[in-house]
Design an enzyme around this catalytic site. Structure first.
Site, PDB file in Angstrom:
ATOM      1  N   GLU A   1       0.857  -1.195   0.000  1.00 13.91           N
ATOM      2  CA  GLU A   1       0.000   0.000   0.000  1.00 13.91           C
ATOM      3  C   GLU A   1       0.886   1.235   0.000  1.00 13.91           C
ATOM      4  O   GLU A   1       1.886   1.294   0.734  1.00 13.91           O
ATOM      5  CB  GLU A   1      -0.893   0.011   1.246  1.00 13.91           C
ATOM      6  CG  GLU A   1      -1.741   1.273   1.399  1.00 13.91           C
ATOM      7  CD  GLU A   1      -2.627   1.236   2.633  1.00 13.91           C
ATOM      8  OE1 GLU A   1      -3.072   0.124   3.016  1.00 13.91           O
ATOM      9  OE2 GLU A   1      -2.874   2.303   3.245  1.00 13.91           O
TER      10      GLU A   1
ATOM     11  N   GLU B   1      -2.569  11.336   3.407  1.00 19.78           N
ATOM     12  CA  GLU B   1      -3.642  11.143   4.376  1.00 19.78           C
ATOM     13  C   GLU B   1      -3.634  12.346   5.315  1.00 19.78           C
ATOM     14  O   GLU B   1      -2.579  12.916   5.603  1.00 19.78           O
ATOM     15  CB  GLU B   1      -3.442   9.867   5.188  1.00 19.78           C
ATOM     16  CG  GLU B   1      -3.598   8.573   4.408  1.00 19.78           C
ATOM     17  CD  GLU B   1      -3.414   7.369   5.307  1.00 19.78           C
ATOM     18  OE1 GLU B   1      -4.427   6.721   5.638  1.00 19.78           O
ATOM     19  OE2 GLU B   1      -2.264   7.082   5.671  1.00 19.78           O
TER      20      GLU B   1
END
Length: 372
Positions: free
Chosen positions: A256, A261
């Site tokens: 990932e 974020e």
């Protein structure tokens, strides 16, 4: 009286000389052949090792050291600019059959396309060689060619590029609260922007999560995403990637890459992270903080430069994190990945919304551009 000389002692030097001569004239057998190297060889211009190795081998191990002489010449790459010229040799030790011919690569930021040079294997000592040439390509990693983009100019989401992911999926592994929908209330195009909006309706939260899985997948390149981010306690926007092999190997083995974020209660700080498997889930990352203002007040460009065995994260052109395969022995990011855009609500990391959180909250994406 003369000393007596034994014929036996006189004969010993003669025997030794005859034995030595026999050793010198002993046949050693035919010399091995140098096997012509086949295949194509390439190296990325900013490969961390800085060296390309062209293998060479002989048909059988020799009973003495073999020397292989080699040199280089330009094709489209320039010696001294793209690589270091070589006129040298390597040795294959007695009993061995292989060696590598090293050539040092010079990163050349002014070059925007691949370049090539030749390695000439010219002669050998201790082996039979028919001269041959091996071409080597220096693969450009400036990533100046636009490979794909979505400018979000249409009337609705382009489903040739994007999939909707739906539901709550048991909190998506993070105890999240939102239910993802394909409603135009949650995901829509407006004024040339993609809008992903998180909405509260009583105790229910809806939002949007879209992916390019099996539609737009990439291995290596530069990704740029221009976006305005939401804020508020428990709001969790993300621009990220997963390995397209997730359906066969699962997470986190697929790898990932979190390009961006943000935790809504820290609206001036974003994170870049990788998640992977090494005897279980592992992750590493870093963060970038604005000197003033928040990410909700205007557009910022979130970038990932993804090279073989090396990745770098940027905000508005400022690098804040990088990772490479030397640091992580488990490095699953040399395979295709797809993009995910979403706005989560609640969860283990951001916590849940509280009375300070205002709704709706939305992430505005001007574009995604992928260069290779």
């Amino acid at each position: 009286m003369k000393p007596e000389i034994s014929f036996r002692w006189l004969a010993l030097p003669l025997i030794f000389l005859l034995f030595a001569a026999a050793l010198c004239t002993k046949e050693t057998g035919p010399l091995p052949d140098v096997v012509a190297t086949s295949g194509t060889f390439s190296i990325y211009e900013d490969d961390m090792s800085g060296t390309v190795y062209v293998p060479v081998e002989i048909s059988a191990s020799a009973d003495k050291t073999v020397k292989i002489y080699y040199s280089t010449s330009d094709i489209t790459a320039l010696a001294g600019t793209d690589y270091m010229a070589v006129d040298s040799f390597v040795t294959i030790p007695r009993g061995k059959v292989r060696a590598n011919l090293p050539v040092t690569i010079i990163p050349n930021p002014s070059r925007t396309e691949d370049a090539a040079f030749s390695v000439h294997i010219t002669r050998a000592e201790g082996a039979v060689l028919q001269p041959f040439i091996v071409p080597v390509t220096i693969v450009n990693t400036d990533y100046a060619r636009l490979a794909w983009s979505d400018e979000f100019e249409g009337s609705g989401l382009n489903t040739d590029n994007w999939n909707y992911e739906l539901g709550n999926n048991n909190g998506w592994g993070n105890n999240e609260l939102e239910i993802y929908t394909n409603s135009t209330a949650n995901v829509f195009i407006e004024n040339g922007n993609l809008i992903i909006k998180a909405i509260k309706d009583g105790s229910t939260y809806t939002s949007g999560r879209i992916t390019t899985q099996n539609k737009r997948t990439f291995t290596y390149g530069k990704t740029e995403i221009r976006a305005i981010l939401p804020e508020g306690k428990g709001i969790w926007p993300a621009l990220w990637m997963l390995g397209n092999n997730i359906s066969t190997v699962g997470w986190p083995k697929c790898g990932e890459i979190d390009i961006m974020e943000l935790l809504g209660q820290q609206p001036n700080k974003v994170y870049g992270t990788v998640h992977y498997d090494k005897n279980g889930h592992q992750y590493t990352g870093s963060s970038y903080m604005l000197s003033s203002g928040t990410f909700s007040l205007g557009y910022h460009i979130f970038s990932l430069v993804w090279q073989p065995n090396h990745m770098k994260w940027y905000v508005d052109g400022q690098k804040f994190f990088e990772v490479n395969s030397r640091d992580l022995s488990a490095f699953p990011w040399n395979l295709p990945q797809f993009y995910i855009f979403n706005v989560a609500v609640g969860g283990n990391w951001p916590g849940n919304p509280d009375e300070t959180t205002s709704f709706p909250q939305q992430m505005v994406v001007d574009y995604i551009r992928v260069y290779q």
